[in-house]
Design a protein around this motif. Structure first.
Motif, PDB file in Angstrom:
ATOM      1  N   LYS A  44       0.837  -1.204   0.000  1.00 52.31           N
ATOM      2  CA  LYS A  44       0.000   0.000   0.000  1.00 52.31           C
ATOM      3  C   LYS A  44       0.871   1.254   0.000  1.00 52.31           C
ATOM      4  O   LYS A  44       0.587   2.218  -0.716  1.00 52.31           O
ATOM      5  CB  LYS A  44      -0.926  -0.003   1.213  1.00 52.31           C
ATOM      6  CG  LYS A  44      -1.848   1.177   1.271  1.00 52.31           C
ATOM      7  CD  LYS A  44      -2.739   1.130   2.496  1.00 52.31           C
ATOM      8  CE  LYS A  44      -3.569   2.406   2.574  1.00 52.31           C
ATOM      9  NZ  LYS A  44      -4.248   2.518   3.865  1.00 52.31           N
ATOM     10  N   ALA A  45       1.934   1.238   0.782  1.00 49.38           N
ATOM     11  CA  ALA A  45       2.847   2.383   0.825  1.00 49.38           C
ATOM     12  C   ALA A  45       3.473   2.621  -0.547  1.00 49.38           C
ATOM     13  O   ALA A  45       3.608   3.769  -0.985  1.00 49.38           O
ATOM     14  CB  ALA A  45       3.928   2.164   1.866  1.00 49.38           C
ATOM     15  N   VAL A  46       3.837   1.553  -1.231  1.00 44.27           N
ATOM     16  CA  VAL A  46       4.432   1.687  -2.563  1.00 44.27           C
ATOM     17  C   VAL A  46       3.432   2.337  -3.510  1.00 44.27           C
ATOM     18  O   VAL A  46       3.787   3.248  -4.270  1.00 44.27           O
ATOM     19  CB  VAL A  46       4.893   0.315  -3.106  1.00 44.27           C
ATOM     20  CG1 VAL A  46       5.287   0.413  -4.567  1.00 44.27           C
ATOM     21  CG2 VAL A  46       6.042  -0.226  -2.277  1.00 44.27           C
ATOM     22  N   SER A  47       2.182   1.888  -3.478  1.00 42.80           N
ATOM     23  CA  SER A  47       1.197   2.480  -4.378  1.00 42.80           C
ATOM     24  C   SER A  47       0.891   3.931  -4.001  1.00 42.80           C
ATOM     25  O   SER A  47       0.696   4.771  -4.882  1.00 42.80           O
ATOM     26  CB  SER A  47      -0.079   1.642  -4.416  1.00 42.80           C
ATOM     27  OG  SER A  47      -0.741   1.681  -3.186  1.00 42.80           O
ATOM     28  N   GLU A  48       0.877   4.239  -2.699  1.00 41.09           N
ATOM     29  CA  GLU A  48       0.676   5.629  -2.267  1.00 41.09           C
ATOM     30  C   GLU A  48       1.810   6.524  -2.743  1.00 41.09           C
ATOM     31  O   GLU A  48       1.589   7.687  -3.076  1.00 41.09           O
ATOM     32  CB  GLU A  48       0.588   5.707  -0.742  1.00 41.09           C
ATOM     33  CG  GLU A  48      -0.684   5.146  -0.157  1.00 41.09           C
ATOM     34  CD  GLU A  48      -0.667   5.078   1.359  1.00 41.09           C
ATOM     35  OE1 GLU A  48       0.389   5.366   1.967  1.00 41.09           O
ATOM     36  OE2 GLU A  48      -1.710   4.737   1.933  1.00 41.09           O
ATOM     37  N   ASP A  49       3.012   5.989  -2.768  1.00 41.70           N
ATOM     38  CA  ASP A  49       4.184   6.756  -3.193  1.00 41.70           C
ATOM     39  C   ASP A  49       4.336   6.797  -4.708  1.00 41.70           C
ATOM     40  O   ASP A  49       5.177   7.530  -5.220  1.00 41.70           O
ATOM     41  CB  ASP A  49       5.459   6.162  -2.576  1.00 41.70           C
ATOM     42  CG  ASP A  49       5.446   6.224  -1.057  1.00 41.70           C
ATOM     43  OD1 ASP A  49       4.688   7.048  -0.497  1.00 41.70           O
ATOM     44  OD2 ASP A  49       6.174   5.443  -0.428  1.00 41.70           O
ATOM     45  N   GLY A  50       3.552   5.996  -5.419  1.00 42.18           N
ATOM     46  CA  GLY A  50       3.662   5.942  -6.876  1.00 42.18           C
ATOM     47  C   GLY A  50       4.994   5.386  -7.330  1.00 42.18           C
ATOM     48  O   GLY A  50       5.546   5.815  -8.345  1.00 42.18           O
ATOM     49  N   ALA A  51       5.513   4.417  -6.602  1.00 40.03           N
ATOM     50  CA  ALA A  51       6.857   3.901  -6.861  1.00 40.03           C
ATOM     51  C   ALA A  51       6.862   2.482  -7.441  1.00 40.03           C
ATOM     52  O   ALA A  51       7.860   1.782  -7.338  1.00 40.03           O
ATOM     53  CB  ALA A  51       7.666   3.939  -5.574  1.00 40.03           C
ATOM     54  N   GLU A  52       5.773   2.071  -8.055  1.00 36.69           N
ATOM     55  CA  GLU A  52       5.691   0.723  -8.600  1.00 36.69           C
ATOM     56  C   GLU A  52       6.767   0.444  -9.643  1.00 36.69           C
ATOM     57  O   GLU A  52       7.192  -0.691  -9.821  1.00 36.69           O
ATOM     58  CB  GLU A  52       4.315   0.456  -9.214  1.00 36.69           C
ATOM     59  CG  GLU A  52       3.186   0.417  -8.219  1.00 36.69           C
ATOM     60  CD  GLU A  52       2.522   1.762  -7.998  1.00 36.69           C
ATOM     61  OE1 GLU A  52       3.072   2.807  -8.430  1.00 36.69           O
ATOM     62  OE2 GLU A  52       1.452   1.774  -7.361  1.00 36.69           O
ATOM     63  N   ARG A  53       7.229   1.485 -10.300  1.00 35.43           N
ATOM     64  CA  ARG A  53       8.213   1.316 -11.381  1.00 35.43           C
ATOM     65  C   ARG A  53       9.561   0.788 -10.883  1.00 35.43           C
ATOM     66  O   ARG A  53      10.356   0.287 -11.666  1.00 35.43           O
ATOM     67  CB  ARG A  53       8.417   2.635 -12.106  1.00 35.43           C
ATOM     68  CG  ARG A  53       9.080   3.713 -11.274  1.00 35.43           C
ATOM     69  CD  ARG A  53       9.114   5.050 -11.994  1.00 35.43           C
ATOM     70  NE  ARG A  53       9.728   6.082 -11.185  1.00 35.43           N
ATOM     71  CZ  ARG A  53       9.105   6.790 -10.240  1.00 35.43           C
ATOM     72  NH1 ARG A  53       7.832   6.558  -9.973  1.00 35.43           N
ATOM     73  NH2 ARG A  53       9.747   7.731  -9.570  1.00 35.43           N
ATOM     74  N   PHE A  54       9.801   0.856  -9.597  1.00 32.23           N
ATOM     75  CA  PHE A  54      11.067   0.388  -9.040  1.00 32.23           C
ATOM     76  C   PHE A  54      11.068  -1.109  -8.718  1.00 32.23           C
ATOM     77  O   PHE A  54      12.063  -1.629  -8.243  1.00 32.23           O
ATOM     78  CB  PHE A  54      11.411   1.160  -7.762  1.00 32.23           C
ATOM     79  CG  PHE A  54      11.644   2.620  -7.983  1.00 32.23           C
ATOM     80  CD1 PHE A  54      12.707   3.056  -8.760  1.00 32.23           C
ATOM     81  CD2 PHE A  54      10.806   3.563  -7.428  1.00 32.23           C
ATOM     82  CE1 PHE A  54      12.937   4.405  -8.968  1.00 32.23           C
ATOM     83  CE2 PHE A  54      11.023   4.914  -7.628  1.00 32.23           C
ATOM     84  CZ  PHE A  54      12.088   5.338  -8.401  1.00 32.23           C
ATOM     85  N   LEU A  58       5.825  -7.100  -7.878  1.00 31.71           N
ATOM     86  CA  LEU A  58       5.422  -6.477  -6.615  1.00 31.71           C
ATOM     87  C   LEU A  58       4.246  -7.194  -5.959  1.00 31.71           C
ATOM     88  O   LEU A  58       4.181  -7.294  -4.745  1.00 31.71           O
ATOM     89  CB  LEU A  58       5.075  -4.999  -6.828  1.00 31.71           C
ATOM     90  CG  LEU A  58       4.652  -4.210  -5.602  1.00 31.71           C
ATOM     91  CD1 LEU A  58       5.774  -4.194  -4.553  1.00 31.71           C
ATOM     92  CD2 LEU A  58       4.268  -2.798  -5.980  1.00 31.71           C
ATOM     93  N   ASP A  59       3.328  -7.721  -6.772  1.00 27.57           N
ATOM     94  CA  ASP A  59       2.125  -8.353  -6.210  1.00 27.57           C
ATOM     95  C   ASP A  59       2.326  -9.818  -5.833  1.00 27.57           C
ATOM     96  O   ASP A  59       1.367 -10.501  -5.507  1.00 27.57           O
ATOM     97  CB  ASP A  59       0.954  -8.190  -7.165  1.00 27.57           C
ATOM     98  CG  ASP A  59       1.234  -8.789  -8.530  1.00 27.57           C
ATOM     99  OD1 ASP A  59       2.399  -9.124  -8.816  1.00 27.57           O
ATOM    100  OD2 ASP A  59       0.290  -8.918  -9.318  1.00 27.57           O
ATOM    101  N   THR A  60       3.545 -10.304  -5.840  1.00 30.60           N
ATOM    102  CA  THR A  60       3.819 -11.680  -5.435  1.00 30.60           C
ATOM    103  C   THR A  60       4.414 -11.683  -4.032  1.00 30.60           C
ATOM    104  O   THR A  60       4.654 -10.641  -3.445  1.00 30.60           O
ATOM    105  CB  THR A  60       4.822 -12.359  -6.400  1.00 30.60           C
ATOM    106  OG1 THR A  60       6.099 -11.741  -6.243  1.00 30.60           O
ATOM    107  CG2 THR A  60       4.357 -12.257  -7.839  1.00 30.60           C
ATOM    108  N   SER A  61       4.679 -12.864  -3.522  1.00 32.66           N
ATOM    109  CA  SER A  61       5.288 -12.959  -2.189  1.00 32.66           C
ATOM    110  C   SER A  61       6.781 -12.730  -2.231  1.00 32.66           C
ATOM    111  O   SER A  61       7.437 -12.667  -1.202  1.00 32.66           O
ATOM    112  CB  SER A  61       4.980 -14.325  -1.571  1.00 32.66           C
ATOM    113  OG  SER A  61       5.549 -15.343  -2.361  1.00 32.66           O
TER     114      SER A  61
END
Length: 66
Positions: A44-54, A58-61
């Motif tokens: 959730k923090a990653v999506s709030e920060d808009g940092a998915e590109r790094f 991400l959605d796996t374990s």
């Protein structure tokens, strides 16, 4: 270290322009999370920060820093 403190430290790295360090810290925290709730807090923090590109997978374990 608490989840909130880990997220705070990661955000400091991101704001300093070090996205790779942010991704390494968050991906390590997700992999070592003892519950789905904790792992989801980091995601959730990653999506709030808009940092998915790094991240890869991400959605796996087992997300990794890109």
């Amino acid at each position: 270290m608490t989840n909130a403190k880990t997220i705070e430290m990661a955000r400091k790295m991101l704001s300093a322009g070090n996205g790779a360090a942010y991704a390494r810290l968050i991906s390590g925290a997700i992999r070592s999370a003892m519950s789905d709730r904790a792992a989801n807090a980091f995601r959730k923090a990653v999506s709030e920060d808009g940092a998915e590109r790094f991240f890869d997978k991400l959605d796996t374990s087992c997300p990794t820093a890109a």
